[in-house]
Design a protein around this motif. Structure first.
Motif: not given
Length: 369
Positions: A106-108, A114-118, A171-172, A180-186
């Motif tokens: 749904l997000a994509w 809107l990559p930030e909201y996605r 990412s994967v 487009e790839q992004t990351t998450i830090e947790t």
């Protein structure tokens, strides 16, 4: 066997607070938004003291909200839930396979520009509900013991799988699809702390209260005197939490209305599909009304507190990712309250069924008749 009661009969036995819950929730949301918009520095003041990244007032509200419902759980009956493989497997598949994949899609599909909201919505899809779902399930007369077990299982999976699934879906998988790839830090420890605080504390308190309360005064006193006395605080805690949550982000929400609309569209689709899918799965598996209702609400709910905390920690409080998390409860709360009434209306489709006073009686959440 007890004669199936109509939705109007169920609603008629609720307390004044319960009966007009959608009104009070709407008022709480409006009050929070107005406070956040009209009082400069209120958000900073509310965020000044935090518990594991969550504002202390919100933490207090969540604990107050969850304790009375968890004190109602019949812990001596949990084995009847853990032995139901259809319920457990169905819930795991909905929460940890279907839910994240659906939100990613749904997000994509709806927010490709809107990559930030996605990214924020994908994080929301990974955070399975461990708090407010207990309230929605109780209001809809779902199986209280089943809800406790499924929430506990979600908590364990959340600790183990959140960071892994975040890496996969941000990412994967986008890399495999040429997106487009992004990351998450947790970290698992960060999530474990959130689970221990917001589920572990009220769960332990509820278990000990029932055990020692019944031992000291008996089950009849506990369920007819003690539970009604503390039950009303669940909804007080819910309304307080909503006011504070919306006060914290009132300026962001009211100053970016079109962004809120764009974020709301995939969220509405998500809640409808997950709840409807949970209902269809439960009905097809023959789980009965109470457990079908429970599997539907635990599938549709999300842990927005965790999603917001992760988004803020990774991308910042003013980020689009954080705003997407904040819009989540703005949409989830009224939608799931509405689905409570839809659930009650659907009860007649399940025919005659056993109404156990301790698991799914049409009682008031506040304990008042």
């Amino acid at each position: 066997m007890t004669q199936l009661q109509t939705p109007s009969a169920v609603v008629g036995r609720l307390s004044f607070l319960d009966r007009f819950l959608p009104v009070w929730i709407g008022v709480a949301m409006a009050v929070g938004l107005l406070l956040g918009r009209m009082i400069p520095g209120l958000g900073d003041a509310l965020s000044a003291v935090a518990v594991d990244g969550i504002s202390l007032p919100i933490a207090i509200g969540l604990l107050i909200m969850m304790y009375p419902v968890l004190a109602k759980v019949r812990y001596d009956r949990l084995d009847t839930v853990t032995g139901d493989r259809r319920l457990l497997v169905g819930s795991l598949v909905l929460n940890w396979v279907v839910g994240p994949a659906l939100m990613f899609t749904l997000a994509w599909t709806l927010l490709p520009d809107l990559p930030e909201y996605r990214t924020g919505l994908i994080i929301v899809g990974l955070a399975r509900c461990i708090a407010m779902v207990i309230i929605w399930n109780d209001l809809a007369c779902g199986d209280r013991e089943a809800a406790a077990v499924l929430v506990a299982i979600n908590s364990v999976f959340q600790v183990v799988m959140f960071a892994i699934l975040g890496w996969f879906y941000l990412s994967v998988l986008p890399g495999w699809l040429g997106l487009e790839q992004t990351t998450i830090e947790t970290s698992p420890w960060q999530i474990a702390k959130s689970v221990l605080i917001f589920l572990g504390v009220p769960l332990l308190a509820g278990f000990l209260t029932r055990r020692f309360g019944e031992r000291a005064r008996g089950r009849e006193w506990y369920e007819t005197r003690f539970l009604p006395a503390i039950g009303q605080f669940a909804l007080y805690g819910l309304l307080f939490t909503i006011v504070i949550l919306f006060a914290l982000q009132g300026e962001q929400i009211t100053s970016r209305p079109m962004d809120v609309v764009r974020i709301a569209i995939p969220l509405l689709a998500y809640f409808a599909i997950m709840w409807g899918g949970g209902y269809l799965l439960g009905a097809s598996l023959g789980l009965g009304y109470e457990r079908t209702t429970t599997i539907a609400f635990t599938a549709a709910g999300n842990n927005f507190e965790l999603a917001i905390a992760v988004a803020i920690a990774t991308y910042g409080a003013a980020s689009g990712q954080a705003l997407a998390g904040v819009v989540g409860p703005l949409i989830e709360v009224p939608v799931l309250v509405g689905l409570v009434y839809v659930s009650l209306a659907l009860r007649k489709r399940f025919g005659r069924h056993r109404l156990d006073k301790t698991s799914a009686a049409p009682e008031s959440t506040s304990g008042a008749e």
